[in-house]
Design a protein around this motif. Sequence first.
Motif, PDB file in Angstrom:
ATOM      1  N   LYS A 167      25.456  27.914 -41.855  1.00 34.08           N
ATOM      2  CA  LYS A 167      24.033  27.739 -41.535  1.00 34.08           C
ATOM      3  C   LYS A 167      23.840  26.501 -40.650  1.00 34.08           C
ATOM      4  CE  LYS A 167      19.651  27.840 -43.934  1.00 34.08           C
ATOM      5  NZ  LYS A 167      19.150  26.504 -44.155  1.00 34.08           N
ATOM      6  N   LYS A 168      22.927  26.615 -39.677  1.00 40.38           N
ATOM      7  CA  LYS A 168      22.657  25.474 -38.787  1.00 40.38           C
ATOM      8  C   LYS A 168      21.897  24.395 -39.539  1.00 40.38           C
ATOM      9  CE  LYS A 168      22.845  26.910 -34.112  1.00 40.38           C
ATOM     10  NZ  LYS A 168      22.563  26.110 -32.954  1.00 40.38           N
ATOM     11  N   ARG A 169      22.229  23.137 -39.244  1.00 37.37           N
ATOM     12  CA  ARG A 169      21.567  22.018 -39.929  1.00 37.37           C
ATOM     13  C   ARG A 169      20.611  21.324 -38.963  1.00 37.37           C
ATOM     14  NH1 ARG A 169      23.435  16.716 -41.824  1.00 37.37           N
ATOM     15  NH2 ARG A 169      25.357  16.938 -40.637  1.00 37.37           N
ATOM     16  N   LYS A 170      19.343  21.186 -39.391  1.00 33.12           N
ATOM     17  CA  LYS A 170      18.336  20.518 -38.546  1.00 33.12           C
ATOM     18  C   LYS A 170      18.484  18.994 -38.688  1.00 33.12           C
ATOM     19  CE  LYS A 170      14.194  19.292 -36.854  1.00 33.12           C
ATOM     20  NZ  LYS A 170      13.115  18.876 -37.704  1.00 33.12           N
ATOM     21  N   ILE A 171      18.548  18.320 -37.567  1.00 35.34           N
ATOM     22  CA  ILE A 171      18.603  16.850 -37.580  1.00 35.34           C
ATOM     23  C   ILE A 171      17.247  16.308 -37.122  1.00 35.34           C
ATOM     24  CG2 ILE A 171      19.757  14.797 -36.609  1.00 35.34           C
ATOM     25  CD1 ILE A 171      21.498  16.530 -38.558  1.00 35.34           C
ATOM     26  N   ASN A 172      16.679  15.414 -37.904  1.00 31.59           N
ATOM     27  CA  ASN A 172      15.385  14.827 -37.540  1.00 31.59           C
ATOM     28  C   ASN A 172      15.574  13.715 -36.514  1.00 31.59           C
ATOM     29  OD1 ASN A 172      14.098  16.526 -39.330  1.00 31.59           O
ATOM     30  ND2 ASN A 172      14.181  15.048 -41.013  1.00 31.59           N
ATOM     31  N   VAL A 173      14.758  13.770 -35.474  1.00 30.87           N
ATOM     32  CA  VAL A 173      14.844  12.760 -34.416  1.00 30.87           C
ATOM     33  C   VAL A 173      13.754  11.714 -34.626  1.00 30.87           C
ATOM     34  CG1 VAL A 173      14.706  12.355 -31.924  1.00 30.87           C
ATOM     35  CG2 VAL A 173      15.893  14.389 -32.802  1.00 30.87           C
ATOM     36  N   PHE A 174      14.180  10.478 -34.813  1.00 32.08           N
ATOM     37  CA  PHE A 174      13.293   9.337 -35.037  1.00 32.08           C
ATOM     38  C   PHE A 174      13.365   8.501 -33.766  1.00 32.08           C
ATOM     39  CE2 PHE A 174      11.912   5.941 -38.249  1.00 32.08           C
ATOM     40  CZ  PHE A 174      11.990   4.853 -37.397  1.00 32.08           C
ATOM     41  N   ASP A 175      12.291   8.509 -32.996  1.00 26.88           N
ATOM     42  CA  ASP A 175      12.310   7.769 -31.732  1.00 26.88           C
ATOM     43  C   ASP A 175      11.746   6.362 -31.935  1.00 26.88           C
ATOM     44  OD1 ASP A 175      12.442   8.057 -28.532  1.00 26.88           O
ATOM     45  OD2 ASP A 175      10.825   6.740 -29.178  1.00 26.88           O
ATOM     46  N   THR A 176      12.533   5.376 -31.534  1.00 22.59           N
ATOM     47  CA  THR A 176      12.074   3.980 -31.681  1.00 22.59           C
ATOM     48  C   THR A 176      11.933   3.273 -30.321  1.00 22.59           C
ATOM     49  OG1 THR A 176      12.435   1.868 -32.844  1.00 22.59           O
ATOM     50  CG2 THR A 176      14.414   3.137 -32.291  1.00 22.59           C
ATOM     51  N   SER A 177      11.683   4.070 -29.269  1.00 26.78           N
ATOM     52  CA  SER A 177      11.481   3.467 -27.935  1.00 26.78           C
ATOM     53  C   SER A 177      10.326   2.462 -27.952  1.00 26.78           C
ATOM     54  CB  SER A 177      11.133   4.543 -26.897  1.00 26.78           C
ATOM     55  OG  SER A 177      12.082   5.557 -26.882  1.00 26.78           O
ATOM     56  N   LEU A 178       9.286   2.767 -28.726  1.00 29.41           N
ATOM     57  CA  LEU A 178       8.091   1.916 -28.719  1.00 29.41           C
ATOM     58  C   LEU A 178       8.227   0.702 -29.641  1.00 29.41           C
ATOM     59  CD1 LEU A 178       5.372   4.725 -28.764  1.00 29.41           C
ATOM     60  CD2 LEU A 178       6.335   3.513 -26.805  1.00 29.41           C
ATOM     61  N   ARG A 179       9.314   0.632 -30.416  1.00 29.11           N
ATOM     62  CA  ARG A 179       9.532  -0.532 -31.281  1.00 29.11           C
ATOM     63  C   ARG A 179      10.840  -1.235 -30.890  1.00 29.11           C
ATOM     64  NH1 ARG A 179      13.173  -2.889 -34.438  1.00 29.11           N
ATOM     65  NH2 ARG A 179      13.751  -0.925 -35.434  1.00 29.11           N
ATOM     66  N   ILE A 200      17.170   2.472 -24.311  1.00 29.94           N
ATOM     67  CA  ILE A 200      16.694   1.091 -24.248  1.00 29.94           C
ATOM     68  C   ILE A 200      16.671   0.494 -25.656  1.00 29.94           C
ATOM     69  CG2 ILE A 200      15.340   1.356 -22.109  1.00 29.94           C
ATOM     70  CD1 ILE A 200      12.807   1.581 -23.868  1.00 29.94           C
ATOM     71  N   GLY A 201      16.823  -0.818 -25.743  1.00 30.04           N
ATOM     72  CA  GLY A 201      16.800  -1.462 -27.053  1.00 30.04           C
ATOM     73  C   GLY A 201      17.462  -2.822 -26.985  1.00 30.04           C
ATOM     74  N   GLU A 202      17.411  -3.536 -28.096  1.00 27.75           N
ATOM     75  CA  GLU A 202      17.962  -4.897 -28.169  1.00 27.75           C
ATOM     76  C   GLU A 202      19.360  -4.974 -27.552  1.00 27.75           C
ATOM     77  OE1 GLU A 202      15.357  -7.513 -30.703  1.00 27.75           O
ATOM     78  OE2 GLU A 202      17.160  -7.940 -29.600  1.00 27.75           O
ATOM     79  N   ARG A 203      19.615  -6.022 -26.845  1.00 33.18           N
ATOM     80  CA  ARG A 203      20.913  -6.310 -26.196  1.00 33.18           C
ATOM     81  C   ARG A 203      21.408  -5.122 -25.355  1.00 33.18           C
ATOM     82  NH1 ARG A 203      21.329  -7.152 -31.311  1.00 33.18           N
ATOM     83  NH2 ARG A 203      22.970  -5.573 -31.482  1.00 33.18           N
ATOM     84  N   ALA A 204      22.494  -4.469 -25.799  1.00 36.13           N
ATOM     85  CA  ALA A 204      23.048  -3.354 -25.014  1.00 36.13           C
ATOM     86  C   ALA A 204      22.326  -2.042 -25.298  1.00 36.13           C
ATOM     87  CB  ALA A 204      24.537  -3.209 -25.308  1.00 36.13           C
ATOM     88  N   GLY A 205      21.303  -2.090 -26.132  1.00 42.92           N
ATOM     89  CA  GLY A 205      20.478  -0.905 -26.368  1.00 42.92           C
ATOM     90  C   GLY A 205      20.823  -0.138 -27.629  1.00 42.92           C
ATOM     91  N   ASN A 206      20.101   0.971 -27.801  1.00 40.71           N
ATOM     92  CA  ASN A 206      20.236   1.847 -28.976  1.00 40.71           C
ATOM     93  C   ASN A 206      20.868   3.171 -28.538  1.00 40.71           C
ATOM     94  OD1 ASN A 206      18.087  -0.102 -29.667  1.00 40.71           O
ATOM     95  ND2 ASN A 206      17.812   1.153 -31.478  1.00 40.71           N
ATOM     96  N   THR A 207      21.108   4.023 -29.508  1.00 42.24           N
ATOM     97  CA  THR A 207      21.560   5.390 -29.209  1.00 42.24           C
ATOM     98  C   THR A 207      20.541   6.059 -28.285  1.00 42.24           C
ATOM     99  OG1 THR A 207      22.573   5.526 -31.369  1.00 42.24           O
ATOM    100  CG2 THR A 207      22.067   7.630 -30.291  1.00 42.24           C
ATOM    101  N   SER A 208      21.027   6.724 -27.226  1.00 42.07           N
ATOM    102  CA  SER A 208      20.123   7.417 -26.301  1.00 42.07           C
ATOM    103  C   SER A 208      19.699   8.742 -26.897  1.00 42.07           C
ATOM    104  CB  SER A 208      20.844   7.776 -25.003  1.00 42.07           C
ATOM    105  OG  SER A 208      21.108   6.642 -24.280  1.00 42.07           O
TER     106      SER A 208
END
Length: 386
Positions: A3-15, A234-242
């Motif tokens: 069965k396919k597993r749904k992954i929730n996407v939490f976007d923190t571009s604005l924080r 984008i994110g602190e220092r070298a950034g976050n996961t794209s």
Amino acid sequence: MKKKRKINVFDTSLRDGEQVPGCKLNTNQKVEIAKKLEDLGVDVIEAGFPISSPGDFKSVQEISKSVSKTIVCALSRAVEKDIEVAGKSLKFAKNPRIHTGIGTSNWHILYKFNSTPEKIIDIAIKSVKLAKRFVEDVEFYAEDAGRTDNYFLAKVCENVIKYGATVINIPDTTGFCLPDEYGRKIRFLKENVNGIHKVSLSTHCHNDLGLATANSLYGIINGAKQVECTINGIGERAGNTSLEEIVMIFKQKKYLNLYTNVNTKLISPISNLVSKHTGMMVPANKAIVGFNAFSHSSGIHQDGIIKKKETYESINPKDVGINNSSIILTARSGRAALNYRYKKMGYNLTKNSLDLVYSIFLKHADKKKEIKNEELKIILKKANLN
Ligand code: KIV
Ligand code: ZN
């Protein structure tokens, strides 16, 4: 079939994304991006850190009013006032979440807080209990979990679960882990924490060693249900996961049996919007959204692409909202690319004409980085072909 597993996407571009020096966004810009994030299909928008400034409080409040389906999340430290202000900022949110937490590594416990592991657990419990007074959905972050002893991390998780945390974030705050190490950390928690089935584990990886996306992927493969990421990384220092990288990995690698609700065709437009508002240029060679991600300039590759796109493209540019890949003319380009570009301009050259034009083209190209259409016309004139 699995069965396919749904992954929730939490976007923190604005924080986390907006924490980058010079990236400051105003409320209107934040609301505009938040609406596009909702259209994109993310599950959670981390809208800001309300205690940090009145402007950020207002942004979280306005975003709460502007989006309807997506969870709106506000960050706080494990500090009473922070949590209260976060709770107030979310008053109008249809699906509010408070994201509270504290450092759990020895680096943080000893040097940042001058505290003890026992006191940290106490503070973690108190913060979750207080956040629950404002919202049902409480995410707890164990800051610097990447460098936290797994047994202590498990104890922290067990305690915040008891007091009602719904999601536990395992940040690799300093981008310290290797993919295998981070994956094993998530697996360890899945296998050793009482009550772990009651919460979702979340990945939050920084890119200090260029491993943020790989680490998030391994965290997810090992059982995490949510991925925290930013547009353009984008994110602190070298950034976050794209966001675009992790989402496209799931789309490309079907055998992983993972999917998100992201409409990947909207990736390129939102990448441009975030770049425009934050003033952060996307590096040309950035995966998925960089200018060169679907550009071809060497003769061998161009020849292949013109015959069959798949020879040098494993991702269809249309899947990320880019109409076509481009053939860039440089001194490394060959006859096939030159002929292709002339055809696009409406010229059909014979073999002999192409040979002549190509020899003139190379002289121009050796002096320049790129040859554009205007110059191609000049080259035709020089060859007496127009
Ligand atoms: O990197 C980090 O640890 C964070 C937390 C505040 C979640 O951004
Ligand atoms: Zn972070």
